[in-house]
Design a protein around this motif. Sequence first.
Motif, short mmCIF file in Angstrom:
data_model
loop_
_atom_site.label_atom_id
_atom_site.label_comp_id
_atom_site.label_asym_id
_atom_site.label_seq_id
_atom_site.Cartn_x
_atom_site.Cartn_y
_atom_site.Cartn_z
N HIS A 100 25.32 -3.45 -70.62
CA HIS A 100 24.98 -2.29 -69.80
C HIS A 100 23.53 -1.88 -70.01
CE1 HIS A 100 29.35 -2.05 -69.72
NE2 HIS A 100 29.19 -1.41 -68.60
N TRP A 101 23.07 -1.98 -71.24
CA TRP A 101 21.68 -1.70 -71.55
C TRP A 101 21.26 -2.51 -72.76
CZ3 TRP A 101 25.28 2.31 -71.59
CH2 TRP A 101 25.69 2.74 -72.84
N GLU A 128 21.84 -9.32 -53.99
CA GLU A 128 22.76 -10.42 -54.11
C GLU A 128 23.82 -10.16 -55.17
OE1 GLU A 128 20.90 -14.20 -54.62
OE2 GLU A 128 19.27 -13.66 -53.29
N GLY A 129 23.67 -9.13 -55.96
CA GLY A 129 24.63 -8.84 -57.00
C GLY A 129 24.49 -9.76 -58.20
N ARG A 130 23.37 -10.46 -58.34
CA ARG A 130 23.18 -11.35 -59.48
C ARG A 130 23.00 -10.54 -60.75
NH1 ARG A 130 18.16 -14.57 -58.27
NH2 ARG A 130 17.65 -12.69 -57.16
N ARG A 131 23.57 -11.04 -61.82
CA ARG A 131 23.41 -10.40 -63.13
C ARG A 131 22.23 -11.04 -63.84
NH1 ARG A 131 26.22 -6.23 -64.80
NH2 ARG A 131 26.05 -7.13 -66.82
N PRO A 132 21.46 -10.25 -64.57
CA PRO A 132 20.41 -10.87 -65.38
C PRO A 132 21.04 -11.89 -66.33
CG PRO A 132 20.16 -8.50 -65.33
CD PRO A 132 21.48 -8.81 -64.70
N PRO A 133 20.65 -13.14 -66.27
CA PRO A 133 21.35 -14.18 -67.04
C PRO A 133 21.25 -14.04 -68.56
CG PRO A 133 19.37 -15.06 -66.03
CD PRO A 133 19.54 -13.67 -65.51
N ARG A 142 28.78 -0.43 -61.88
CA ARG A 142 29.41 -0.58 -60.56
C ARG A 142 29.16 -2.02 -60.10
NH1 ARG A 142 31.22 4.17 -59.55
NH2 ARG A 142 30.02 6.06 -59.56
N PRO A 143 30.04 -2.93 -60.44
CA PRO A 143 29.83 -4.34 -60.12
C PRO A 143 29.60 -4.62 -58.64
CG PRO A 143 31.63 -4.10 -61.67
CD PRO A 143 31.26 -2.72 -61.22
N GLU A 144 30.13 -3.78 -57.76
CA GLU A 144 29.94 -4.02 -56.32
C GLU A 144 28.54 -3.63 -55.85
OE1 GLU A 144 31.43 0.19 -56.76
OE2 GLU A 144 31.92 -1.72 -57.69
N ALA A 145 27.79 -2.93 -56.68
CA ALA A 145 26.44 -2.48 -56.30
C ALA A 145 25.44 -3.61 -56.47
CB ALA A 145 26.04 -1.30 -57.17
N PRO A 146 24.32 -3.53 -55.76
CA PRO A 146 23.27 -4.55 -55.96
C PRO A 146 22.76 -4.50 -57.40
CG PRO A 146 22.73 -3.07 -54.13
CD PRO A 146 23.95 -2.53 -54.78
N THR A 147 22.27 -5.61 -57.88
CA THR A 147 21.71 -5.65 -59.23
C THR A 147 20.50 -4.72 -59.28
OG1 THR A 147 22.47 -7.88 -59.60
CG2 THR A 147 20.68 -7.12 -61.00
N THR A 148 20.56 -3.77 -60.19
CA THR A 148 19.49 -2.79 -60.34
C THR A 148 19.20 -2.63 -61.82
OG1 THR A 148 20.32 -1.60 -58.40
CG2 THR A 148 18.80 -0.41 -59.84
N LEU A 149 17.93 -2.73 -62.16
CA LEU A 149 17.48 -2.54 -63.54
C LEU A 149 16.65 -1.27 -63.60
CD1 LEU A 149 16.24 -6.17 -64.35
CD2 LEU A 149 18.48 -5.17 -64.86
N VAL A 150 16.85 -0.49 -64.64
CA VAL A 150 16.03 0.69 -64.89
C VAL A 150 15.37 0.47 -66.24
CG1 VAL A 150 16.02 3.17 -65.30
CG2 VAL A 150 17.55 2.20 -63.56
N ASN A 158 24.35 9.86 -72.20
CA ASN A 158 23.95 8.49 -71.92
C ASN A 158 24.24 8.14 -70.46
OD1 ASN A 158 23.07 7.88 -74.54
ND2 ASN A 158 25.16 7.42 -75.18
N THR A 159 23.70 7.02 -70.02
CA THR A 159 23.85 6.60 -68.63
C THR A 159 25.32 6.47 -68.25
OG1 THR A 159 21.74 5.45 -68.81
CG2 THR A 159 23.14 4.86 -66.94
N ASP A 160 26.14 5.89 -69.12
CA ASP A 160 27.56 5.75 -68.79
C ASP A 160 28.21 7.12 -68.64
OD1 ASP A 160 27.12 6.07 -71.56
OD2 ASP A 160 29.03 5.14 -72.07
N GLY A 161 27.77 8.09 -69.41
CA GLY A 161 28.29 9.45 -69.29
C GLY A 161 27.90 10.10 -67.98
N ILE A 162 26.69 9.79 -67.50
CA ILE A 162 26.24 10.32 -66.21
C ILE A 162 27.15 9.80 -65.10
CG2 ILE A 162 24.37 10.28 -64.52
CD1 ILE A 162 22.45 10.19 -66.98
N PHE A 163 27.45 8.49 -65.14
CA PHE A 163 28.35 7.92 -64.12
C PHE A 163 29.73 8.55 -64.21
CE2 PHE A 163 25.14 4.74 -63.57
CZ PHE A 163 25.30 4.33 -62.25
N ALA A 164 30.24 8.72 -65.42
CA ALA A 164 31.56 9.31 -65.60
C ALA A 164 31.59 10.74 -65.06
CB ALA A 164 31.97 9.28 -67.07
#
Length: 145
Positions: free
Chosen positions: A12-13, A1-6, A32-40, A123-129
């Motif tokens: 980001h982390w 649903e693309g919900r953000r953890p409230p 990636r805001p268009e992606a489904p909400t995913t937590l790692v 870091n995770t943001d670096g992996i995406f970049a």
Amino acid sequence: EGRRPPRFGACHWVFFAGAEAFYRVTVMSAFRPEAPTTLVAEVTKKDGGPGPDALAADVVSGLVGAGLLASEADVEFSDCRLERFTYPIPTVGMEADRQRLEDSLAARRLYLLGRSGRWDYVNTDGIFARADAFAAARGAELAGG
């Protein structure tokens, strides 16, 4: 649903120092805001600790307790991966060795990305970049077969 953890809004982390099974949670959909909400959730597991199924249950319970999930019913899918080593240990000659390996693999159209894939602390943001830069530089070539 693309919900953000409230509880943590646009984070980001988030790092945790309490009794949770995890020490950090990354909100992958923040990158990636268009992606489904995913937590790692990242865990340091000691020898003799719980197995993957019990560990996953502990993590979900902790996510609810930390306010990242309203309930366990919010979990559509979970996966537990145990990695023996997750952080690179720099050694003399490592860069030259990695370059030789990368050149050899690239000749076979195999490319290393990410922390574990490239044995490079990022870091995770670096992996995406890096993944975005790789796709921009090589995506069309690789999509062509």
